[in-house]
Enzyme design. Structure first.
Site: not given
Ligand SMILES: C[S@@+](CC[C@H](N)C(=O)[O-])C[C@H]1O[C@@H](n2cnc3c(N)ncnc32)[C@H](O)[C@@H]1O
Length: 454
Positions: A75, A382, A409
């Site tokens: 790259c 998640d 992650c």
């Molecule tokens: C890593 S993503 C996972 C989404 C889903 N499980 C996927 O695999 O596509 C984390 C998600 O948690 C939401 N989030 C962040 N803080 C949160 C909270 N305190 N309660 C509920 N959702 C939350 C974010 O908006 C995001 O959509």
């Protein structure tokens, strides 16, 4: 006597470890030295560039014996770009290092002594390039691009090997052309002045594109001209929107999205389900690997049609929907309204009736559901990078759910949370890392835990 270190000092070191940010680690006279872009097994001459009480930083001056894990650079932007941190490292070795990173976090932060036995080899990619389905570009007078490493200075790029092939040289050049011809002013992060802040492309595996133009205000945009220009030059755009972000700072997306042409979303199919992805909702950036991740969750869930599932932090409902055909009922909780709208649409689109979604923070909504007598046999967690709220972990421990699958992650915050679960009566059954982010120091991890103490 403790050695006094000086900036500019030259010394020879052997690199023994690697950080997530792409720094090699060496130890000398009891001091840890972080060396930019060095990798394990490099024997190098370095110059000390920073002296701190706990550590030193150094720069490579000369390679005496380059590591066998180094690979040819492919790259042109790697030296300056802040995008990939591990592109100079052989891919198989990247995966070994990611597994080791997960083991180290579980051991040192999670206090899991037998972490090595629990962590499986990383599920990687056959072709670890061109995998991203979301391209977020910053703007600069010389063209769109990414932040330079360790700075907020934008370096223009003409192509990127991690982006899906549908966001290639041609599409980037079209955006640059529009910026030049429309004479839209560029946003200056420091002065909080100017209009255009960034460009986001999202793509699906069918090659369709969603394009979002991020601005501080709409006044400078001629929407008809914008629609005409982009739909003619990039015919696979199916959704064109303006996102307004009037806030200070470098966060790319604002709260308001206005679709000005086409659909509000693109559709992706994964694990026999269809998912709609809009400009603001979360969707894993590596679709092929996300599919493997979800398959891994389904396998570990080992659930039947008499059992219920809580899908916490559910985003657009991806995991819950993939699991729904194996369960009695799924309850998804998510705090972003657009994602919950997408999740509900996704349930309808897939003709799934045994799933319901709740808008709010998992730590607030879950106790309310429990109070209403709703319970589950399996919880999927998640969370975003910062991990779970401690109150949520306490709540789960208290209600004694038998099985938890934690998807993360960030293995450091995950290990912190897992430590609380193990102290609260859970044990880890297995840990499966999945590489969703090749060429970077990031890795996704799935942990299966079961309740051992009542
Ligand atoms: C890593 S993503 C996972 C989404 C889903 N499980 C996927 O695999 O596509 C984390 C998600 O948690 C939401 N989030 C962040 N803080 C949160 C909270 N305190 N309660 C509920 N959702 C939350 C974010 O908006 C995001 O959509």
């Amino acid at each position: 006597m403790k050695r006094q270190w000086q900036i500019g000092e030259i010394l020879q070191v052997q690199i023994t470890d690697l950080t997530k940010n792409g720094e090699g680690v060496a130890h000398e006279d009891g001091m840890t030295i972080f060396i930019d872009r060095a990798i394990p097994e490099d024997l190098v001459v370095i110059q000390i560039s920073k002296v701190k009480q706990q550590y030193l930083k150094g720069k490579i001056v000369k390679f005496l014996q380059p590591s066998q894990f180094r690979r040819e650079q492919d790259c042109p932007y790697f030296e300056i770009c802040g995008g990939c941190q591990w592109r100079h490292i052989d891919y198989l070795f990247q995966m070994q290092m990611k597994r080791q990173m997960v083991i180290n976090h579980l051991k040192h932060i999670g206090q899991i002594d037998h972490a090595k036995q629990l962590v499986q080899p990383v599920i990687g990619m056959k072709n670890p390039d061109y995998y991203r389905n979301k391209a977020q570009f910053k703007v600069s007078p010389a063209g769109i691009g990414y932040y330079k490493r360790k700075s907020h200075y934008v370096i223009p790029i003409q192509k990127c090997r991690t982006q899906s092939r549908v966001v290639g040289q041609k599409e980037i050049a079209v955006v640059d052309q529009w910026i030049n011809e429309s004479r839209v002013t560029l946003y200056d992060e420091k002065k909080h002045r100017g209009c255009l802040r960034g460009i986001v492309f999202r793509s699906n595996r069918r090659g369709e594109l969603l394009l979002s133009i991020i601005v501080s205000n709409e006044s400078e945009l001629d929407k008809n001209e914008l629609i005409h220009f982009f739909t003619k030059k990039i015919p696979n755009i199916v959704s064109l929107s303006i996102n307004i972000n009037a806030q200070k700072g470098n966060k790319i997306l604002g709260k308001t999205t206005k679709v000005i042409w086409g659909r509000a979303y693109i559709i992706e199919d994964m694990c026999d389900c269809y998912f709609q992805i809009s400009a603001a909702s979360f969707f894993q950036v590596n679709t092929d690997q996300a599919e493997k991740l979800y398959q891994c969750v389904i396998k570990l869930a080992d659930i039947n049609r008499t059992q219920n599932v809580f899908d916490l932090y559910c985003g657009t409902g991806t995991i819950g929907l993939c699991l729904s055909k194996y369960t009695k009922q799924v309850y998804g909780i998510e705090c972003v309204p657009e994602a919950v709208d997408d999740a509900r649409e996704n349930a309808t689109r897939n003709n799934v009736h045994n799933i319901s979604f709740y808008l709010g923070k998992a730590e607030d909504v879950l106790p309310t559901l429990l109070e209403q007598g709703i319970n589950a046999d399996l919880v999927i967690l998640d969370p975003p990078r910062k991990g779970c709220a401690q109150s949520l972990i306490n709540c789960l421990i208290q209600c004694g759910i038998s099985k938890i699958i934690y998807v993360s992650c960030d293995s450091a915050t995950m290990a912190r949370d897992i430590c609380l679960f193990t102290q609260g009566g859970y044990q880890i059954e297995t840990v499966q890392p999945v590489d969703l982010f090749p060429q970077t120091g990031h890795v996704e991890t799935v942990v299966l835990m079961s309740r051992v103490e009542k």
